[in-house]
Scaffold this motif. Structure first.
Motif, short mmCIF file in Angstrom:
data_model
loop_
_atom_site.label_atom_id
_atom_site.label_comp_id
_atom_site.label_asym_id
_atom_site.label_seq_id
_atom_site.Cartn_x
_atom_site.Cartn_y
_atom_site.Cartn_z
N LEU A 343 60.61 -1.17 30.51
CA LEU A 343 61.88 -0.78 29.90
C LEU A 343 62.74 -0.02 30.90
O LEU A 343 63.97 -0.25 30.99
N PHE A 344 62.12 0.86 31.67
CA PHE A 344 62.87 1.64 32.66
C PHE A 344 63.46 0.72 33.74
O PHE A 344 64.66 0.80 34.05
N PHE A 345 62.65 -0.16 34.31
CA PHE A 345 63.15 -1.03 35.38
C PHE A 345 64.19 -2.01 34.86
O PHE A 345 65.20 -2.27 35.53
N ARG A 404 49.10 -5.08 38.36
CA ARG A 404 48.75 -6.49 38.13
C ARG A 404 49.54 -7.11 36.99
O ARG A 404 49.97 -8.27 37.07
N PHE A 405 49.79 -6.36 35.92
CA PHE A 405 50.32 -6.96 34.70
C PHE A 405 51.72 -6.47 34.31
O PHE A 405 52.22 -6.87 33.26
N LEU A 406 52.32 -5.62 35.13
CA LEU A 406 53.65 -5.12 34.78
C LEU A 406 54.67 -6.25 34.69
O LEU A 406 55.58 -6.22 33.85
N SER A 407 54.52 -7.27 35.53
CA SER A 407 55.52 -8.34 35.57
C SER A 407 55.62 -9.08 34.24
O SER A 407 56.70 -9.52 33.84
N SER A 408 54.47 -9.25 33.53
CA SER A 408 54.52 -9.97 32.26
C SER A 408 55.30 -9.19 31.21
O SER A 408 56.09 -9.78 30.45
N SER A 409 55.12 -7.89 31.15
CA SER A 409 55.89 -7.08 30.20
C SER A 409 57.35 -6.97 30.65
O SER A 409 58.26 -6.96 29.81
N LEU A 410 57.58 -6.90 31.94
CA LEU A 410 58.95 -6.81 32.46
C LEU A 410 59.75 -8.05 32.11
O LEU A 410 60.93 -7.95 31.73
N GLN A 411 59.13 -9.21 32.20
CA GLN A 411 59.82 -10.44 31.85
C GLN A 411 60.23 -10.46 30.38
O GLN A 411 61.34 -10.88 30.03
N SER A 412 59.34 -10.01 29.51
CA SER A 412 59.64 -9.99 28.09
C SER A 412 60.79 -9.03 27.78
O SER A 412 61.69 -9.35 26.99
N VAL A 413 60.76 -7.84 28.39
CA VAL A 413 61.81 -6.86 28.13
C VAL A 413 63.15 -7.33 28.70
O VAL A 413 64.20 -7.16 28.06
#
Length: 521
Positions: A343-345, A404-413
């Motif tokens: 959410l921050f990024f 490892r997994f931040l990108s998957s949540s970042l894409q959704s947000v």
């Protein structure tokens, strides 16, 4: 906010710096760098085998997921036949089964003492089946990976067929092409970017895997990394093998990007593919092909798990609740932290589009195999004599999960934020709200579904993650994934049924959510 975002992104790239530190600071720990000697030793004794087996594995799995993924996608998108409504969403269920669990169950079903060989020997009256292949082999690994990971290709390719194939089929019919000729000459070339994208995801999963390949006895870069670090204590060899594995990942990235770099598609209208009704032999083949794929990819593993659980009886290992608690704790903590950071990024990029490069770099974390990521973290900590931190805290493990997994949540947000019109930000600012208040009072309520989805996918990924957990967990801190791997290594397959089934059931939540979306669409 720009500086904070850049500093946080830099912090999340420390594992890559850890891989480079032995070369940048060869004497920081008081020892000389022996890179050339180590590479020469690895090449003379093991590196050639690792390269060959890794290449055979990714080529075999690539071919397998192409046949299963594209074949099922074309049948589901192009034809009407009995059971299609079930197959179109049920074919993604294999995603809920971790590859290492699939490996254990595959070997248990097909080994000499397994139910299939035992039944065949009884029926044929033979003591052994010379023609039956050894399941614990490179061929067995290719089979298991293909049936476990083909839904990545199926999902992306099915969407491409539905969106782009309608007008192509009509044109091909006017030219006198059959349905098969239209597929090979028109539809597949147009869907090539989607197919390559799905196959790239599959091959990165294969390269990142350790549990399945080690159980099958296949020597890849991942197994070599664990041997070098845990068995021989050779930090430099582990780092160089990790860099070799990373080079395979980058090569797949290059081919995936290059395959579509010069391709341009344009469509002035939307033409949906109209399925044709099958009859006779065509209907039979469609049902058999989709049915066997679902049987080998999900139903047989699920039945094998239930059979192992029944064999175990009502007894539950007292350590199970500790494994479950540890898994839930780190998965929930990582999911919450990942959603906050995502959410921050995403909001930082919305306020300052110049920071878009930061989010693109963060997306590279998902491509890092767990073993490579763990070796990078260990190397960084050991360089500064901080390796003791791992044994006393789970913070290092959670940090690795986030990378490892931040990108998957970042894409959704990011996808959710893109649906919120910028005019809402302007209206809120005119009412006197600050940027933080706009985020808290306007965006977060509208992003609730995206945030929950992002957290759910990270939660499930952490529950299944094995290589990074094996290397970075504190002493006496086992998760369900680690316990399953250790029980399988000890050939205590009946005891791994409950932890494995727990992982599969947790993985079913996002898969069923995705299935519901597909069935509605």
């Amino acid at each position: 906010m720009n500086r904070i975002a850049a500093l946080l992104a830099l912090l999340l790239f420390l594992p890559l710096f850890g891989l480079a530190m032995p070369f940048l600071f060869p004497n920081i720990d008081g020892s000389a760098l022996l890179a050339i000697d180590t590479i020469s030793h690895l090449w003379n004794f093991v590196l050639g085998g690792y390269v060959i087996s890794t290449l055979i594995l990714i080529i075999g799995v690539g071919l397998g997921v192409f046949i299963l993924g594209v074949g099922n996608a074309w049948i589901i998108a192009s034809y009407e036949f009995p059971g299609k409504k079930i197959f179109e969403w049920a074919l993604i269920l294999p995603l809920a089964v971790p590859t290492y669990v699939m490996a254990y169950l595959f070997v248990d079903l097909l080994q000499f003492s397994g139910p299939i060989q035992s039944t065949l020997r009884t029926m044929l009256g033979a003591e052994s089946l010379w023609f039956f292949p050894d399941p614990r082999s490179l061929g067995g690994a290719i089979w298991a990976f293909s049936f476990c990971l083909f839904p990545y290709v199926y999902l992306i390719t099915r969407t491409a067929f539905l969106e782009r194939s309608g007008r192509l089929i009509e044109v091909s019919e006017t030219l006198g092409y059959s349905h098969l000729q239209a597929l090979t000459k028109l539809v597949l070339p147009m869907a090539r970017p989607a197919i390559f994208a799905g196959m790239a995801l599959v091959l990165m999963e294969v390269l990142a895997d350790f549990g399945a390949v080690s159980y099958f006895g296949v020597q890849t870069f991942a197994t070599g990394i664990f041997k070098a670090w845990l068995s021989f204590g050779d930090r430099l060899a582990a780092i160089q093998l990790a860099l070799g594995l990373l080079s395979f990942v980058l090569l797949i990235f290059f081919f995936e990007q290059h395959s579509r770099s010069k391709l341009r598609y344009a469509s002035s209208f939307e033409s949906r593919l109209t399925p044709k009704i099958l009859s006779g032999g065509g209907r039979f083949f469609a049902v058999i092909f989709c049915g066997l794929t679902l049987l080998f990819g999900f139903l047989m593993p699920a039945m094998a798990l239930l059979q192992l659980l029944y064999k175990q009886g009502l007894s539950i290992d007292i350590r199970y609740f500790s494994w479950l608690g540890n898994s839930l704790f780190v998965a929930a903590g990582t999911a919450l932290l990942s959603v906050v950071l995502a959410l921050f990024f995403a909001y930082a990029v919305r306020l300052s589009p110049r920071l878009a490069w930061v989010n693109r770099l963060l997306g590279f974390g998902y491509a890092l195999p767990g073993a490579v990521l763990a070796i990078g973290v260990l190397s960084f900590l050991e360089t500064f004599q901080l390796a003791w931190w791992i044994s006393s805290s789970i913070s290092v493990l959670v940090y690795a999960y986030v990378v490892r997994f931040l990108s998957s949540s970042l894409q959704s947000v990011e996808t959710g934020l893109s649906r919120i019109t910028p005019s809402m930000d302007g209206s809120a600012a005119l009412l006197g709200l600050s940027k933080i208040q706009i985020l808290r009072k306007v965006h977060v309520p509208l992003l609730k579904r995206s945030l929950i989805t992002a957290g759910l996918f990270v939660f499930v990924d952490v529950m299944k993650e094995l290589p990074a957990t094996l290397l970075l967990r504190p002493f006496n801190f086992d998760t369900l994934a680690v316990a399953t791997y250790q029980l399988a290594a000890d050939e205590r397959l009946a005891e791994l049924a409950l932890p494995s089934l727990t992982i599969v059931l947790v993985g079913l939540f996002p898969v069923l959510l995705l299935s519901r979306v597909i069935s509605k669409s």
